[in-house]
Scaffold this motif. Sequence first.
Motif, short mmCIF file in Angstrom:
data_model
loop_
_atom_site.label_atom_id
_atom_site.label_comp_id
_atom_site.label_asym_id
_atom_site.label_seq_id
_atom_site.Cartn_x
_atom_site.Cartn_y
_atom_site.Cartn_z
N VAL A 188 -23.08 -14.19 27.50
CA VAL A 188 -23.36 -14.63 28.88
C VAL A 188 -23.53 -13.43 29.79
CG1 VAL A 188 -22.42 -15.90 30.85
CG2 VAL A 188 -22.17 -16.82 28.54
N LEU A 189 -22.66 -12.46 29.63
CA LEU A 189 -22.68 -11.28 30.50
C LEU A 189 -23.94 -10.44 30.28
CD1 LEU A 189 -20.73 -10.15 32.60
CD2 LEU A 189 -19.74 -8.71 30.81
N ALA A 190 -24.50 -10.47 29.08
CA ALA A 190 -25.67 -9.65 28.77
C ALA A 190 -26.86 -9.98 29.67
CB ALA A 190 -26.06 -9.83 27.31
N ALA A 191 -26.89 -11.19 30.22
CA ALA A 191 -28.00 -11.57 31.07
C ALA A 191 -28.08 -10.70 32.33
CB ALA A 191 -27.87 -13.04 31.47
N LEU A 192 -26.94 -10.14 32.75
CA LEU A 192 -26.93 -9.32 33.95
C LEU A 192 -27.53 -7.95 33.72
CD1 LEU A 192 -23.38 -10.12 35.40
CD2 LEU A 192 -25.58 -11.14 36.01
N ALA A 193 -27.51 -7.49 32.47
CA ALA A 193 -28.07 -6.17 32.17
C ALA A 193 -29.58 -6.20 32.13
CB ALA A 193 -27.51 -5.66 30.84
N GLY A 194 -30.16 -7.39 31.91
CA GLY A 194 -31.61 -7.51 31.89
C GLY A 194 -32.19 -7.08 30.56
N PRO A 195 -33.47 -7.42 30.31
CA PRO A 195 -34.13 -7.04 29.06
C PRO A 195 -34.17 -5.52 28.90
CG PRO A 195 -35.41 -8.68 30.26
CD PRO A 195 -34.34 -8.21 31.19
N GLY A 196 -33.77 -5.07 27.74
CA GLY A 196 -33.78 -3.63 27.48
C GLY A 196 -32.67 -2.87 28.15
N GLY A 197 -31.75 -3.57 28.82
CA GLY A 197 -30.64 -2.90 29.48
C GLY A 197 -29.59 -2.44 28.50
N PRO A 198 -28.62 -1.68 28.98
CA PRO A 198 -27.56 -1.19 28.08
C PRO A 198 -26.74 -2.35 27.53
CG PRO A 198 -26.98 -0.78 30.36
CD PRO A 198 -28.39 -1.27 30.36
N PRO A 199 -26.26 -2.22 26.31
CA PRO A 199 -25.48 -3.32 25.72
C PRO A 199 -24.14 -3.48 26.42
CG PRO A 199 -25.35 -1.38 24.33
CD PRO A 199 -26.37 -1.07 25.39
N VAL A 200 -23.63 -4.69 26.39
CA VAL A 200 -22.28 -4.95 26.90
C VAL A 200 -21.28 -4.38 25.90
CG1 VAL A 200 -20.61 -6.74 27.47
CG2 VAL A 200 -23.00 -7.01 28.15
N LEU A 201 -20.31 -3.66 26.41
CA LEU A 201 -19.24 -3.12 25.57
C LEU A 201 -17.98 -3.93 25.80
CD1 LEU A 201 -19.83 0.67 26.32
CD2 LEU A 201 -20.76 -0.67 24.42
N ALA A 202 -16.95 -3.68 25.00
CA ALA A 202 -15.69 -4.40 25.17
C ALA A 202 -14.53 -3.49 24.81
CB ALA A 202 -15.66 -5.66 24.32
N ALA A 203 -13.39 -3.75 25.45
CA ALA A 203 -12.17 -3.00 25.17
C ALA A 203 -10.99 -3.95 25.26
CB ALA A 203 -12.00 -1.85 26.16
N VAL A 204 -10.02 -3.76 24.37
CA VAL A 204 -8.83 -4.61 24.34
C VAL A 204 -7.60 -3.75 24.12
CG1 VAL A 204 -10.08 -6.63 23.47
CG2 VAL A 204 -9.07 -5.01 21.85
N VAL A 205 -6.46 -4.32 24.45
CA VAL A 205 -5.21 -3.62 24.20
C VAL A 205 -4.96 -3.48 22.71
CG1 VAL A 205 -2.70 -3.72 24.50
CG2 VAL A 205 -4.21 -4.36 26.39
N ALA A 206 -5.17 -4.56 21.96
CA ALA A 206 -4.87 -4.54 20.53
C ALA A 206 -5.82 -5.46 19.77
CB ALA A 206 -3.42 -4.96 20.28
N ALA A 207 -6.01 -5.13 18.50
CA ALA A 207 -6.86 -5.92 17.62
C ALA A 207 -6.08 -6.31 16.38
CB ALA A 207 -8.11 -5.13 17.23
N THR A 208 -6.23 -7.56 15.97
CA THR A 208 -5.57 -8.02 14.76
C THR A 208 -6.15 -7.28 13.55
OG1 THR A 208 -5.25 -10.21 15.70
CG2 THR A 208 -5.10 -10.03 13.31
N PRO A 209 -5.31 -6.64 12.76
CA PRO A 209 -5.82 -5.93 11.58
C PRO A 209 -6.38 -6.90 10.55
CG PRO A 209 -3.42 -5.90 11.60
CD PRO A 209 -3.85 -6.50 12.90
N ARG A 210 -7.24 -6.41 9.71
CA ARG A 210 -7.87 -7.26 8.70
C ARG A 210 -6.84 -7.92 7.80
NH1 ARG A 210 -13.29 -6.93 7.17
NH2 ARG A 210 -14.57 -5.69 8.56
N GLN A 211 -5.86 -7.14 7.34
CA GLN A 211 -4.81 -7.70 6.50
C GLN A 211 -3.50 -7.51 7.23
OE1 GLN A 211 -5.07 -5.80 2.68
NE2 GLN A 211 -6.66 -7.20 1.97
N ARG A 212 -3.09 -8.55 7.94
CA ARG A 212 -1.92 -8.47 8.79
C ARG A 212 -0.64 -8.63 8.00
NH1 ARG A 212 0.50 -12.24 11.18
NH2 ARG A 212 1.85 -11.77 12.90
N ARG A 213 0.32 -7.76 8.30
CA ARG A 213 1.61 -7.85 7.62
C ARG A 213 2.40 -9.03 8.14
NH1 ARG A 213 1.45 -2.36 8.88
NH2 ARG A 213 3.04 -2.63 10.50
#
Length: 245
Positions: free
Chosen positions: A206-231
């Motif tokens: 949804v947010l990508a529409a604000l960048a317009g055609p050919g605009g920079p990609p939307v990036l993302a950042a989070v505090v933490a990410a679930t690991p692939r194999q969670r203990r």
Amino acid sequence: MGGAAWSALTDLVLPRTCAGCGLPGPSLCRRCAALLARPHLATPRRFPEGFPPTVAAGAYDGAVRPAVLAFKERGRAELARPLGTALALAVAAVLAAVPGPPRQVLLVPVPSSAAALRERGRDHVRELAGRAVRELRAAGLPAAEARLLRRRGRVRDSAELSAGQRRANLAGTFALAPGAGAVEGRLVLVDDVVTSGATLTEAGSVLAALAGPGGPPVLAAVVAATPRQRRTGSADRLSGPRRSD
């Protein structure tokens, strides 16, 4: 009574413990905070199509998991500072991969559902975004918060859903906020945790529409990410049930 005085009084009555390991001391001890200073690319088990480039400050595992849940679900609002600092680190890391000089950076918090806001009485992602903006500005990066997204409709709790079911559950959930238009600068979606990547993918599309055609990609950042194999084990017993927006 001022906030500092109230905090001091609370510390006298209820001595602080680390939200990660539970030992007496600061709200997040140095050892646990160090677990949120390990920026890395988030790698959901199955990348949803359109998943934005996302950096996490740490792994949603071990002591990090109860710390995030304490802030999100258990009213430990003082954790906004260390967790927001971690989020700022993740933002800086994802921006470092973008060529060119720094320019205006807009942090776009993923909006919580109305039910979650009522239950918690606060918007925890906006609290993190605000703290991250202050940290980035202090480091000389021109950052600001931008509430460009809104939620619409109702979704099921996604804690027990598969990755595909989560994406279907979130389809059409996000829309541009009233008045949102073309923006100048880099858009970075921010959230507390990424698990399957469905939320960031849907919001990013949804947010990508604000960048317009050919605009920079939307990036993302989070505090933490679930690991692939969670203990499993002690961390699960400490953190309790997982709740998802």
